[in-house]
Design a protein around this motif. Structure first.
Motif, short mmCIF file in Angstrom:
data_model
loop_
_atom_site.label_atom_id
_atom_site.label_comp_id
_atom_site.label_asym_id
_atom_site.label_seq_id
_atom_site.Cartn_x
_atom_site.Cartn_y
_atom_site.Cartn_z
N VAL A 28 35.43 42.99 21.24
CA VAL A 28 35.62 44.42 21.43
C VAL A 28 35.24 44.75 22.87
O VAL A 28 34.13 44.45 23.30
N ALA A 29 36.19 45.34 23.58
CA ALA A 29 35.95 45.73 24.97
C ALA A 29 35.55 47.20 25.01
O ALA A 29 36.14 48.03 24.32
N TYR A 30 34.56 47.50 25.82
CA TYR A 30 34.11 48.88 26.00
C TYR A 30 34.50 49.41 27.37
O TYR A 30 34.13 50.54 27.72
N GLY A 31 35.25 48.62 28.11
CA GLY A 31 35.73 49.02 29.42
C GLY A 31 36.54 47.89 30.03
O GLY A 31 36.66 46.80 29.47
N VAL A 32 37.08 48.15 31.21
CA VAL A 32 37.92 47.17 31.90
C VAL A 32 37.13 45.89 32.20
O VAL A 32 37.67 44.79 32.07
N ALA A 33 35.87 46.02 32.56
CA ALA A 33 35.07 44.83 32.88
C ALA A 33 34.99 43.88 31.68
O ALA A 33 35.09 42.66 31.84
N ASP A 34 34.81 44.43 30.48
CA ASP A 34 34.79 43.60 29.27
C ASP A 34 36.13 42.91 29.07
O ASP A 34 36.19 41.72 28.77
N LEU A 35 37.22 43.65 29.23
CA LEU A 35 38.55 43.08 29.06
C LEU A 35 38.76 41.92 30.04
O LEU A 35 39.22 40.84 29.65
N LEU A 36 38.41 42.12 31.29
CA LEU A 36 38.59 41.07 32.29
C LEU A 36 37.74 39.85 31.98
O LEU A 36 38.17 38.71 32.19
N GLU A 37 36.56 40.04 31.43
CA GLU A 37 35.72 38.90 31.03
C GLU A 37 36.37 38.14 29.88
O GLU A 37 36.38 36.90 29.87
N PHE A 38 36.94 38.83 28.91
CA PHE A 38 37.65 38.16 27.81
C PHE A 38 38.82 37.34 28.35
O PHE A 38 39.06 36.22 27.90
N LEU A 39 39.54 37.89 29.32
CA LEU A 39 40.68 37.17 29.90
C LEU A 39 40.19 35.93 30.65
O LEU A 39 40.81 34.86 30.56
N ARG A 40 39.09 36.05 31.37
CA ARG A 40 38.52 34.90 32.08
C ARG A 40 38.16 33.80 31.10
O ARG A 40 38.49 32.63 31.30
N ARG A 41 37.51 34.18 30.00
CA ARG A 41 37.12 33.19 28.98
C ARG A 41 38.33 32.54 28.32
O ARG A 41 38.24 31.41 27.84
N ALA A 42 39.46 33.25 28.29
CA ALA A 42 40.69 32.72 27.70
C ALA A 42 41.46 31.85 28.69
O ALA A 42 42.53 31.36 28.37
N GLY A 43 40.91 31.68 29.90
CA GLY A 43 41.55 30.81 30.87
C GLY A 43 42.49 31.50 31.83
O GLY A 43 43.18 30.85 32.61
N LEU A 44 42.53 32.83 31.80
CA LEU A 44 43.37 33.58 32.73
C LEU A 44 42.55 33.97 33.95
O LEU A 44 41.33 34.12 33.87
N ASP A 45 43.22 34.13 35.06
CA ASP A 45 42.56 34.57 36.28
C ASP A 45 42.53 36.10 36.28
O ASP A 45 43.56 36.74 36.48
N PRO A 46 41.36 36.71 36.05
CA PRO A 46 41.30 38.17 35.99
C PRO A 46 41.76 38.84 37.28
O PRO A 46 42.25 39.95 37.25
N GLU A 47 41.63 38.15 38.40
CA GLU A 47 42.06 38.72 39.68
C GLU A 47 43.58 38.81 39.76
O GLU A 47 44.12 39.61 40.52
N ALA A 48 44.27 37.99 38.98
CA ALA A 48 45.74 37.95 39.01
C ALA A 48 46.37 38.87 37.97
O ALA A 48 47.58 39.09 38.00
N VAL A 49 45.57 39.41 37.05
CA VAL A 49 46.10 40.26 35.99
C VAL A 49 46.04 41.72 36.41
O VAL A 49 44.99 42.21 36.82
N ARG A 50 47.17 42.39 36.31
CA ARG A 50 47.20 43.84 36.57
C ARG A 50 47.22 44.54 35.22
O ARG A 50 47.88 44.08 34.30
N LEU A 51 46.50 45.66 35.13
CA LEU A 51 46.40 46.35 33.85
C LEU A 51 47.73 46.89 33.35
O LEU A 51 47.90 47.11 32.16
N ASN A 52 48.70 47.09 34.26
CA ASN A 52 50.01 47.58 33.83
C ASN A 52 51.03 46.45 33.66
O ASN A 52 52.21 46.69 33.49
N ASP A 53 50.55 45.21 33.70
CA ASP A 53 51.41 44.04 33.54
C ASP A 53 51.95 44.01 32.10
O ASP A 53 51.22 44.28 31.16
#
Length: 76
Positions: A28-53
């Motif tokens: 459960v994400a409570y903000g963008v920072a949480d979402l980006l951490e979940f993506l990092r743990r899933a092997g995605l580069d959070p710096e490369a993900v745009r929220l409107n992607d």
């Protein structure tokens, strides 16, 4: 277009939004920072993900909404 890899579900009444990556619940994400951490743990580069992607499917509201405001929060 491919199906979105990331699904951010609508805000819950208690606040926060469930997140799935490739159909797997990641938390459960409570903000963008949480979402980006979940993506990092899933092997995605959070710096490369745009929220409107299109890889992200926002259900119920976009990235600016993470909880449901009550009348007390609005100063009513």
């Amino acid at each position: 277009m491919a199906d979105p890899r990331i699904v951010v579900h609508p805000p819950s009444p208690e606040g926060g939004r469930r997140v799935h990556v490739d159909t797997t619940p990641v938390g459960v994400a409570y903000g963008v920072a949480d979402l980006l951490e979940f993506l990092r743990r899933a092997g995605l580069d959070p710096e490369a993900v745009r929220l409107n992607d299109p890889v992200i499917k926002w259900r119920g509201a976009g990235p600016e909404v993470w909880g449901v405001a009550s009348a007390d929060d609005e100063g009513a």
